[in-house]
Scaffold this motif. Structure first.
Motif, PDB file in Angstrom:
ATOM      1  N   LYS A  17       0.789  -1.231   0.000  1.00  0.00           N
ATOM      2  CA  LYS A  17       0.000   0.000   0.000  1.00  0.00           C
ATOM      3  C   LYS A  17       0.819   1.278   0.000  1.00  0.00           C
ATOM      4  O   LYS A  17       1.854   1.346   0.663  1.00  0.00           O
ATOM      5  CB  LYS A  17      -0.892   0.033   1.263  1.00  0.00           C
ATOM      6  CG  LYS A  17      -1.757  -1.186   1.459  1.00  0.00           C
ATOM      7  CD  LYS A  17      -2.812  -1.274   0.383  1.00  0.00           C
ATOM      8  CE  LYS A  17      -3.697  -2.496   0.556  1.00  0.00           C
ATOM      9  NZ  LYS A  17      -4.705  -2.574  -0.513  1.00  0.00           N
ATOM     10  N   TYR A  18       0.280   2.252  -0.684  1.00  0.00           N
ATOM     11  CA  TYR A  18       0.736   3.651  -0.597  1.00  0.00           C
ATOM     12  C   TYR A  18       0.000   4.237   0.595  1.00  0.00           C
ATOM     13  O   TYR A  18      -1.214   4.435   0.538  1.00  0.00           O
ATOM     14  CB  TYR A  18       0.371   4.315  -1.923  1.00  0.00           C
ATOM     15  CG  TYR A  18       0.156   5.806  -1.965  1.00  0.00           C
ATOM     16  CD1 TYR A  18       1.050   6.715  -1.396  1.00  0.00           C
ATOM     17  CD2 TYR A  18      -0.955   6.315  -2.658  1.00  0.00           C
ATOM     18  CE1 TYR A  18       0.825   8.092  -1.491  1.00  0.00           C
ATOM     19  CE2 TYR A  18      -1.172   7.683  -2.764  1.00  0.00           C
ATOM     20  CZ  TYR A  18      -0.286   8.565  -2.172  1.00  0.00           C
ATOM     21  OH  TYR A  18      -0.497   9.910  -2.275  1.00  0.00           O
ATOM     22  N   MET A  19       0.680   4.454   1.681  1.00  0.00           N
ATOM     23  CA  MET A  19       0.026   5.059   2.847  1.00  0.00           C
ATOM     24  C   MET A  19       1.065   5.882   3.596  1.00  0.00           C
ATOM     25  O   MET A  19       1.999   5.336   4.172  1.00  0.00           O
ATOM     26  CB  MET A  19      -0.584   3.962   3.736  1.00  0.00           C
ATOM     27  CG  MET A  19      -1.426   4.486   4.891  1.00  0.00           C
ATOM     28  SD  MET A  19      -2.552   5.899   4.525  1.00  0.00           S
ATOM     29  CE  MET A  19      -3.630   5.273   3.225  1.00  0.00           C
ATOM     30  N   ASN A  27       2.116  14.516  -3.712  1.00  0.00           N
ATOM     31  CA  ASN A  27       1.778  13.104  -3.484  1.00  0.00           C
ATOM     32  C   ASN A  27       2.994  12.205  -3.659  1.00  0.00           C
ATOM     33  O   ASN A  27       2.962  11.210  -4.393  1.00  0.00           O
ATOM     34  CB  ASN A  27       0.645  12.669  -4.423  1.00  0.00           C
ATOM     35  CG  ASN A  27      -0.650  13.383  -4.129  1.00  0.00           C
ATOM     36  OD1 ASN A  27      -0.910  13.768  -2.991  1.00  0.00           O
ATOM     37  ND2 ASN A  27      -1.461  13.606  -5.153  1.00  0.00           N
ATOM     38  N   LYS A  72     -11.113  19.301  -6.702  1.00  0.00           N
ATOM     39  CA  LYS A  72      -9.835  18.605  -6.858  1.00  0.00           C
ATOM     40  C   LYS A  72      -9.660  18.133  -8.319  1.00  0.00           C
ATOM     41  O   LYS A  72      -8.579  18.230  -8.903  1.00  0.00           O
ATOM     42  CB  LYS A  72      -9.836  17.408  -5.888  1.00  0.00           C
ATOM     43  CG  LYS A  72      -8.469  16.881  -5.538  1.00  0.00           C
ATOM     44  CD  LYS A  72      -8.538  15.807  -4.450  1.00  0.00           C
ATOM     45  CE  LYS A  72      -7.351  14.863  -4.602  1.00  0.00           C
ATOM     46  NZ  LYS A  72      -7.344  13.701  -3.755  1.00  0.00           N
ATOM     47  N   SER A 107     -10.796   7.086  -7.381  1.00  0.00           N
ATOM     48  CA  SER A 107      -9.925   8.224  -7.643  1.00  0.00           C
ATOM     49  C   SER A 107      -8.765   7.848  -8.572  1.00  0.00           C
ATOM     50  O   SER A 107      -8.380   8.639  -9.414  1.00  0.00           O
ATOM     51  CB  SER A 107      -9.493   8.908  -6.339  1.00  0.00           C
ATOM     52  OG  SER A 107      -8.193   8.586  -5.983  1.00  0.00           O
ATOM     53  N   SER A 144      -3.871  12.655  -8.014  1.00  0.00           N
ATOM     54  CA  SER A 144      -4.106  11.661  -6.964  1.00  0.00           C
ATOM     55  C   SER A 144      -3.033  10.587  -7.105  1.00  0.00           C
ATOM     56  O   SER A 144      -2.841  10.034  -8.195  1.00  0.00           O
ATOM     57  CB  SER A 144      -5.495  11.049  -7.103  1.00  0.00           C
ATOM     58  OG  SER A 144      -5.695  10.121  -6.062  1.00  0.00           O
ATOM     59  N   GLY A 145      -2.336  10.316  -6.014  1.00  0.00           N
ATOM     60  CA  GLY A 145      -1.145   9.462  -6.058  1.00  0.00           C
ATOM     61  C   GLY A 145      -1.364   8.125  -6.744  1.00  0.00           C
ATOM     62  O   GLY A 145      -0.676   7.775  -7.704  1.00  0.00           O
ATOM     63  N   ARG A 149      -0.330   4.478 -10.963  1.00  0.00           N
ATOM     64  CA  ARG A 149      -0.134   3.044 -11.220  1.00  0.00           C
ATOM     65  C   ARG A 149      -1.083   2.538 -12.303  1.00  0.00           C
ATOM     66  O   ARG A 149      -0.874   1.455 -12.856  1.00  0.00           O
ATOM     67  CB  ARG A 149      -0.338   2.253  -9.917  1.00  0.00           C
ATOM     68  CG  ARG A 149       0.694   2.578  -8.821  1.00  0.00           C
ATOM     69  CD  ARG A 149       0.509   1.663  -7.611  1.00  0.00           C
ATOM     70  NE  ARG A 149      -0.862   1.678  -7.178  1.00  0.00           N
ATOM     71  CZ  ARG A 149      -1.285   1.986  -5.941  1.00  0.00           C
ATOM     72  NH1 ARG A 149      -0.412   2.273  -4.982  1.00  0.00           N
ATOM     73  NH2 ARG A 149      -2.565   1.973  -5.652  1.00  0.00           N
ATOM     74  N   SER A 188      -9.066   9.115   1.728  1.00  0.00           N
ATOM     75  CA  SER A 188      -7.717   8.534   1.774  1.00  0.00           C
ATOM     76  C   SER A 188      -6.663   9.635   1.901  1.00  0.00           C
ATOM     77  O   SER A 188      -5.637   9.420   2.548  1.00  0.00           O
ATOM     78  CB  SER A 188      -7.452   7.594   0.604  1.00  0.00           C
ATOM     79  OG  SER A 188      -7.874   8.130  -0.596  1.00  0.00           O
ATOM     80  N   SER A 189      -6.931  10.816   1.348  1.00  0.00           N
ATOM     81  CA  SER A 189      -5.952  11.914   1.512  1.00  0.00           C
ATOM     82  C   SER A 189      -5.790  12.272   2.990  1.00  0.00           C
ATOM     83  O   SER A 189      -4.678  12.507   3.460  1.00  0.00           O
ATOM     84  CB  SER A 189      -6.389  13.151   0.734  1.00  0.00           C
ATOM     85  OG  SER A 189      -6.371  12.861  -0.640  1.00  0.00           O
ATOM     86  N   HIS A 192      -3.761   9.528   4.771  1.00  0.00           N
ATOM     87  CA  HIS A 192      -2.307   9.687   4.577  1.00  0.00           C
ATOM     88  C   HIS A 192      -1.723  10.636   5.630  1.00  0.00           C
ATOM     89  O   HIS A 192      -0.611  10.439   6.093  1.00  0.00           O
ATOM     90  CB  HIS A 192      -2.022  10.282   3.189  1.00  0.00           C
ATOM     91  CG  HIS A 192      -2.178   9.309   2.062  1.00  0.00           C
ATOM     92  ND1 HIS A 192      -1.311   8.275   1.832  1.00  0.00           N
ATOM     93  CD2 HIS A 192      -3.102   9.226   1.077  1.00  0.00           C
ATOM     94  CE1 HIS A 192      -1.689   7.600   0.762  1.00  0.00           C
ATOM     95  NE2 HIS A 192      -2.784   8.151   0.286  1.00  0.00           N
ATOM     96  N   ALA A 280      -8.709   1.753   1.766  1.00  0.00           N
ATOM     97  CA  ALA A 280      -9.248   2.575   2.846  1.00  0.00           C
ATOM     98  C   ALA A 280     -10.770   2.561   2.748  1.00  0.00           C
ATOM     99  O   ALA A 280     -11.396   3.535   2.352  1.00  0.00           O
ATOM    100  CB  ALA A 280      -8.701   3.990   2.747  1.00  0.00           C
TER     101      ALA A 280
HETATM  102  C1  DP6 Z   1      -5.438   3.123   0.670  1.00  0.00           C
HETATM  103  O1  DP6 Z   1      -4.208   7.889  -4.153  1.00  0.00           O
HETATM  104  O2  DP6 Z   1      -6.444   8.104  -2.984  1.00  0.00           O
HETATM  105  O3  DP6 Z   1      -5.900   3.143  -1.650  1.00  0.00           O
HETATM  106  O4  DP6 Z   1      -2.720  10.759  -3.342  1.00  0.00           O
HETATM  107  O5  DP6 Z   1      -4.096  11.729  -1.509  1.00  0.00           O
HETATM  108  O6  DP6 Z   1      -5.160  11.209  -3.733  1.00  0.00           O
HETATM  109  P1  DP6 Z   1      -4.083  10.844  -2.717  1.00  0.00           P
HETATM  110  O7  DP6 Z   1      -4.449   9.392  -2.148  1.00  0.00           O
HETATM  111  P2  DP6 Z   1      -4.951   8.094  -2.899  1.00  0.00           P
HETATM  112  O8  DP6 Z   1      -4.506   6.983  -1.806  1.00  0.00           O
HETATM  113  C2  DP6 Z   1      -4.822   5.629  -1.981  1.00  0.00           C
HETATM  114  C3  DP6 Z   1      -4.480   4.875  -0.760  1.00  0.00           C
HETATM  115  C4  DP6 Z   1      -4.887   3.419  -0.719  1.00  0.00           C
HETATM  116  C5  DP6 Z   1      -3.687   2.508  -0.938  1.00  0.00           C
HETATM  117  C6  DP6 Z   1      -3.158   2.411  -2.351  1.00  0.00           C
HETATM  118  O9  DP6 Z   1      -3.926   2.528  -3.325  1.00  0.00           O
HETATM  119  O10 DP6 Z   1      -1.951   2.170  -2.480  1.00  0.00           O
END
Ligand code: DP6
Length: 313
Positions: A17-19, A27, A72, A107, A144-145, A149, A188-189, A192, A280
């Motif tokens: 995960k990106y967290m 981001n 956004k 997102s 959005s981060g 991917r 999710s923002s 983070h 999330a």
């Molecule tokens: C829990 O990409 O929605 O899905 O960059 O602030 O827009 P921002 O956040 P976002 O975060 C996703 C978080 C996650 C884990 C993941 O997709 O890696």
């Protein structure tokens, strides 16, 4: 010049995960993440000459964006217009091909699709413009981060400023067990931002990076059980961060816990089962090998499932 352009992009589900971010404005992620692209769950964006603003795109499941979501999204379009010198006023229309009330994150697909639609528009206005997927992904990340991917399929690895394809086995089938529809209380923002207040955030980056290495090895070696254990630990790690943040928050409900218990007992009984992960939100995501699809009917019997076997032939 034609009056409109259209583009679509897929969603993706992260197994690592990106967290947590090192830079909020861009981001920039605290750790690398690995995702599987969900080709069949897509956002469609249409840009048409007209008054600046956002409208739902007709013909798909009607999507309503909140005031904040709209702002956004339109800010990202303004960024893309600036980057690619797009002239004129446009109405941005978007919609998903999956139900918008099922609590699935859209997102990633939304921002990737908007980036792709703006690129198509920029190429109409400036035919000489050529921008690689890697650079488009980088721009999309600013919106959005996780959207960066969605530019690579079927597997994407995102570290720092760079997202890229990664060669791992597939195709896999994907399903979501729906545990609750509706809006989330903590975006999710916001998640983070909050997770860095958890005492468990100490060591999080090292844990995620170690798991990433172990998971890519397990997938490459077809060690499915090890891959399951790593994905399971990873989403619990992220949800433990949520629960131990100050102030604490969480997404799991009674239904989520019942589904997780059932999936664990399947693994205990059969020594086999799907990869399990959660974003999330309260819903449970499953990835299956093609040879598991026949058995999945029994595993998922009686549950409310959004099945998308599109990834598997
Ligand atoms: C829990 O990409 O929605 O899905 O960059 O602030 O827009 P921002 O956040 P976002 O975060 C996703 C978080 C996650 C884990 C993941 O997709 O890696």
């Amino acid at each position: 010049m034609a009056l409109h352009v259209e583009a679509s992009a897929p969603s993706n589900i992260a197994l690592i995960k990106y967290m947590g971010k090192t830079k909020t404005a861009s981001n920039t992620p605290a750790n690398a993440s690995l995702s599987y692209t969900l080709e069949h769950l897509r956002t469609f964006v249409r840009l048409e000459r007209g008054p600046a603003g956002w409208q739902p795109l007709e013909g798909y499941d009607v999507l309503q964006l909140s005031e904040h979501g709209r702002t956004k999204f339109l800010a990202h379009f303004a960024r893309l217009k600036g980057a690619w010198k797009i002239e004129g006023e446009f109405t941005v229309r978007s919609a998903n091909n999956f139900p918008s009330d099922c609590g699935l994150a859209s997102s990633a697909s939304s921002f990737a699709a908007l980036t792709e639609a703006a690129y198509a528009l920029a190429r109409k206005q400036h035919p000489e413009l050529e921008v690689s997927a890697a650079v488009r992904a980088r721009l999309s990340r600013l919106g959005s981060g996780s959207s960066c991917r969605s530019f690579f399929t079927p597997w994407a690895l995102w570290r720092g400023e760079t997202a890229e394809p990664v060669n791992l086995p597939g195709p896999l089938a994907h399903a979501v067990v729906l545990c609750e529809a509706g809006k989330k209380d903590v975006s999710s923002s916001e998640a983070h931002r909050r997770v860095t207040s958890s005492a468990l955030f100490t060591g999080r980056v090292a844990r995620a990076e170690a798991r990433l290495e172990q998971l890519t090895r397990a997938l490459r070696e077809n060690d499915w059980r090890e891959a399951f254990e790593l994905c399971w630990s990873e989403f619990w790690d992220m949800h433990a961060l949520f629960e131990t943040s100050r102030p604490s928050f969480g997404y799991m409900n009674a239904g989520t816990l019942a589904v997780l218990a059932r999936l664990r007992s399947i693994w205990q009984r059969d020594g086999d089962g799907p990869l399990v992960t959660m974003d999330a939100g309260p819903n449970v995501h499953l990835l299956l090998r093609e040879d598991q699809i026949a058995r999945a009917a029994e595993w998922l019997d009686g549950l409310s499932v959004l099945k998308s076997w599109g990834g598997a032939k």
